[in-house]
Scaffold this motif. Sequence first.
Motif, PDB file in Angstrom:
ATOM      1  N   SER A 219     -12.922 -23.804 122.158  1.00  0.00           N
ATOM      2  CA  SER A 219     -13.282 -22.402 121.890  1.00  0.00           C
ATOM      3  C   SER A 219     -12.092 -21.543 121.498  1.00  0.00           C
ATOM      4  N   LEU A 220     -10.991 -22.157 121.065  1.00  0.00           N
ATOM      5  CA  LEU A 220      -9.798 -21.376 120.767  1.00  0.00           C
ATOM      6  C   LEU A 220      -9.707 -21.056 119.269  1.00  0.00           C
ATOM      7  N   SER A 221      -9.432 -19.792 118.969  1.00  0.00           N
ATOM      8  CA  SER A 221      -9.211 -19.403 117.568  1.00  0.00           C
ATOM      9  C   SER A 221      -7.817 -19.862 117.131  1.00  0.00           C
ATOM     10  N   ASP A 222      -7.545 -19.812 115.834  1.00  0.00           N
ATOM     11  CA  ASP A 222      -6.209 -20.178 115.360  1.00  0.00           C
ATOM     12  C   ASP A 222      -5.139 -19.300 115.992  1.00  0.00           C
ATOM     13  N   GLU A 223      -5.468 -18.009 116.150  1.00  0.00           N
ATOM     14  CA  GLU A 223      -4.485 -17.109 116.746  1.00  0.00           C
ATOM     15  C   GLU A 223      -4.256 -17.462 118.221  1.00  0.00           C
ATOM     16  N   ASP A 224      -5.336 -17.741 118.938  1.00  0.00           N
ATOM     17  CA  ASP A 224      -5.200 -18.201 120.331  1.00  0.00           C
ATOM     18  C   ASP A 224      -4.270 -19.408 120.402  1.00  0.00           C
ATOM     19  N   LYS A 225      -4.531 -20.370 119.532  1.00  0.00           N
ATOM     20  CA  LYS A 225      -3.760 -21.612 119.547  1.00  0.00           C
ATOM     21  C   LYS A 225      -2.270 -21.329 119.349  1.00  0.00           C
ATOM     22  N   LYS A 226      -1.978 -20.536 118.319  1.00  0.00           N
ATOM     23  CA  LYS A 226      -0.575 -20.205 118.050  1.00  0.00           C
ATOM     24  C   LYS A 226       0.055 -19.545 119.278  1.00  0.00           C
ATOM     25  N   ASN A 227      -0.638 -18.541 119.794  1.00  0.00           N
ATOM     26  CA  ASN A 227      -0.143 -17.766 120.932  1.00  0.00           C
ATOM     27  C   ASN A 227       0.069 -18.647 122.181  1.00  0.00           C
ATOM     28  N   LEU A 228      -0.885 -19.530 122.433  1.00  0.00           N
ATOM     29  CA  LEU A 228      -0.770 -20.383 123.626  1.00  0.00           C
ATOM     30  C   LEU A 228       0.344 -21.411 123.470  1.00  0.00           C
ATOM     31  N   ILE A 229       0.482 -21.952 122.259  1.00  0.00           N
ATOM     32  CA  ILE A 229       1.545 -22.942 122.041  1.00  0.00           C
ATOM     33  C   ILE A 229       2.916 -22.289 122.199  1.00  0.00           C
ATOM     34  N   VAL A 230       3.067 -21.057 121.702  1.00  0.00           N
ATOM     35  CA  VAL A 230       4.333 -20.343 121.888  1.00  0.00           C
ATOM     36  C   VAL A 230       4.637 -20.188 123.386  1.00  0.00           C
ATOM     37  N   ARG A 231       3.623 -19.787 124.144  1.00  0.00           N
ATOM     38  CA  ARG A 231       3.842 -19.596 125.579  1.00  0.00           C
ATOM     39  C   ARG A 231       4.182 -20.917 126.267  1.00  0.00           C
ATOM     40  N   LEU A 232       3.507 -21.983 125.867  1.00  0.00           N
ATOM     41  CA  LEU A 232       3.768 -23.276 126.506  1.00  0.00           C
ATOM     42  C   LEU A 232       5.130 -23.824 126.112  1.00  0.00           C
ATOM     43  N   ARG A 233       5.569 -23.506 124.882  1.00  0.00           N
ATOM     44  CA  ARG A 233       6.904 -23.947 124.484  1.00  0.00           C
ATOM     45  C   ARG A 233       7.945 -23.272 125.374  1.00  0.00           C
ATOM     46  N   ARG A 234       7.666 -21.993 125.696  1.00  0.00           N
ATOM     47  CA  ARG A 234       8.575 -21.280 126.599  1.00  0.00           C
ATOM     48  C   ARG A 234       8.575 -21.935 127.989  1.00  0.00           C
ATOM     49  N   VAL A 235       7.391 -22.284 128.481  1.00  0.00           N
ATOM     50  CA  VAL A 235       7.316 -22.960 129.791  1.00  0.00           C
ATOM     51  C   VAL A 235       8.082 -24.281 129.727  1.00  0.00           C
TER      52      VAL A 235
ATOM     53  N   GLY B 107      -3.769 -20.658 131.665  1.00  0.00           N
ATOM     54  CA  GLY B 107      -5.046 -21.180 132.158  1.00  0.00           C
ATOM     55  C   GLY B 107      -6.151 -20.126 132.129  1.00  0.00           C
ATOM     56  N   LEU B 108      -5.818 -18.910 132.566  1.00  0.00           N
ATOM     57  CA  LEU B 108      -6.834 -17.843 132.579  1.00  0.00           C
ATOM     58  C   LEU B 108      -7.302 -17.512 131.165  1.00  0.00           C
ATOM     59  N   LYS B 109      -6.376 -17.552 130.223  1.00  0.00           N
ATOM     60  CA  LYS B 109      -6.730 -17.298 128.815  1.00  0.00           C
ATOM     61  C   LYS B 109      -7.706 -18.367 128.308  1.00  0.00           C
ATOM     62  N   ILE B 110      -7.372 -19.618 128.574  1.00  0.00           N
ATOM     63  CA  ILE B 110      -8.231 -20.720 128.103  1.00  0.00           C
ATOM     64  C   ILE B 110      -9.592 -20.655 128.804  1.00  0.00           C
ATOM     65  N   LEU B 111      -9.572 -20.328 130.079  1.00  0.00           N
ATOM     66  CA  LEU B 111     -10.813 -20.158 130.840  1.00  0.00           C
ATOM     67  C   LEU B 111     -11.683 -19.094 130.184  1.00  0.00           C
ATOM     68  N   ASP B 112     -11.066 -17.978 129.851  1.00  0.00           N
ATOM     69  CA  ASP B 112     -11.784 -16.875 129.196  1.00  0.00           C
ATOM     70  C   ASP B 112     -12.418 -17.351 127.893  1.00  0.00           C
ATOM     71  N   ARG B 113     -11.638 -18.054 127.091  1.00  0.00           N
ATOM     72  CA  ARG B 113     -12.158 -18.544 125.813  1.00  0.00           C
ATOM     73  C   ARG B 113     -13.274 -19.560 126.027  1.00  0.00           C
ATOM     74  N   HIS B 114     -13.096 -20.406 127.029  1.00  0.00           N
ATOM     75  CA  HIS B 114     -14.085 -21.441 127.313  1.00  0.00           C
ATOM     76  C   HIS B 114     -15.424 -20.800 127.713  1.00  0.00           C
ATOM     77  N   VAL B 115     -15.361 -19.813 128.603  1.00  0.00           N
ATOM     78  CA  VAL B 115     -16.601 -19.167 129.054  1.00  0.00           C
ATOM     79  C   VAL B 115     -17.244 -18.423 127.883  1.00  0.00           C
ATOM     80  N   ASN B 116     -16.421 -17.699 127.132  1.00  0.00           N
ATOM     81  CA  ASN B 116     -16.950 -16.941 125.993  1.00  0.00           C
ATOM     82  C   ASN B 116     -17.393 -17.827 124.832  1.00  0.00           C
TER      83      ASN B 116
END
Lengths: 92, 92, 92, 92
Positions: free
Chosen positions: A3-19, A54-63
């Motif tokens: 359920s992730l948009s392209d923008e979600d994907k980009k944003n989440l990958i950036v955050r995970l790269r930081r982690v 996780g909360l972001k992905i959860l939100d996308r998953h539910v929506n």
Amino acid sequence: MNSLSDEDKKNLIVRLRRVEGQVRGLQRMIDQEKYCVDILTQINACRGALKKVGLKILDRHVNGCVKNAISQEEGEEEIISELMDVLDKFTD
Amino acid sequence: MNSLSDEDKKNLIVRLRRVEGQVRGLQRMIDQEKYCVDILTQINACRGALKKVGLKILDRHVNGCVKNAISQEEGEEEIISELMDVLDKFTD
Amino acid sequence: MNSLSDEDKKNLIVRLRRVEGQVRGLQRMIDQEKYCVDILTQINACRGALKKVGLKILDRHVNGCVKNAISQEEGEEEIISELMDVLDKFTD
Amino acid sequence: MNSLSDEDKKNLIVRLRRVEGQVRGLQRMIDQEKYCVDILTQINACRGALKKVGLKILDRHVNGCVKNAISQEEGEEEIISELMDVLDKFTD
């Protein structure tokens, strides 16, 4: 498919790269014998960042997936019970 | 200087390298549009592993720095109040 | 109106009555100067029991109110964003 | 015998009496079929309050029993390993 948009994907990958960088930093801190409390603070930062991802992905998953399954009356019971299982662990 | 033995250090770095790999795996999962629930399960695994690393370091810190500060009566108040702060965040 | 059956309600009230008794027990333990670690263990038990009650209600809420809102296309966005907010706090 | 002063005890009992009232309120909310999200919000409040009570007792325990055991070199290993166990569960 999820359920992730392209923008979600980009944003989440950036955050995970930081982690990922923080977790590499943790290894260096341990190797260089940094102060335990500073290492623990960095661990807290990583866990907090992962929780937010996780909360972001959860939100996308539910929506997305969950909402679709319900409105199309297709596999809604399974998807909800699966959601509850993952929430149970997420709150540990 | 901290309270970790050489064996602790080796062990913790191995575990953190594994977490690093999992976080890299998470980026791939997102890029390849894997199922949200599988991504969330992997996030839970990373957070759990980081928590265990944190508890280990906490244990060493209390048994090392904190214990020394108290038995040598040197900066014990600061070290305990600092410990409480990090615990507060660790339990979030 | 909510999503709990009569059996859910009975079951949850029984569990919460037990938690209430544990919280009263905590006050006695503090008053009678019981050992801190035993008090902390009891606090952990209460928090764990409340978490389980919360997960049950969450399950019923998703399977009831949230599911209905989605399948009737009525206020689904609000109900999902509200769910996400409460989940965010629940995971603290 | 524990590490709480008379003022600590009074303060903690007041806070726990409030939690007890909230848990009783939860039972009423369920009985009166209040909205699930409001019940969950109240559960979060109880858990947060119990966590704060726990952190306070933890602080007193470390500053009292743990510190004494270490400075008197009496049972320090047991008390620290016991502390770690309770912390492990507290962070769940």
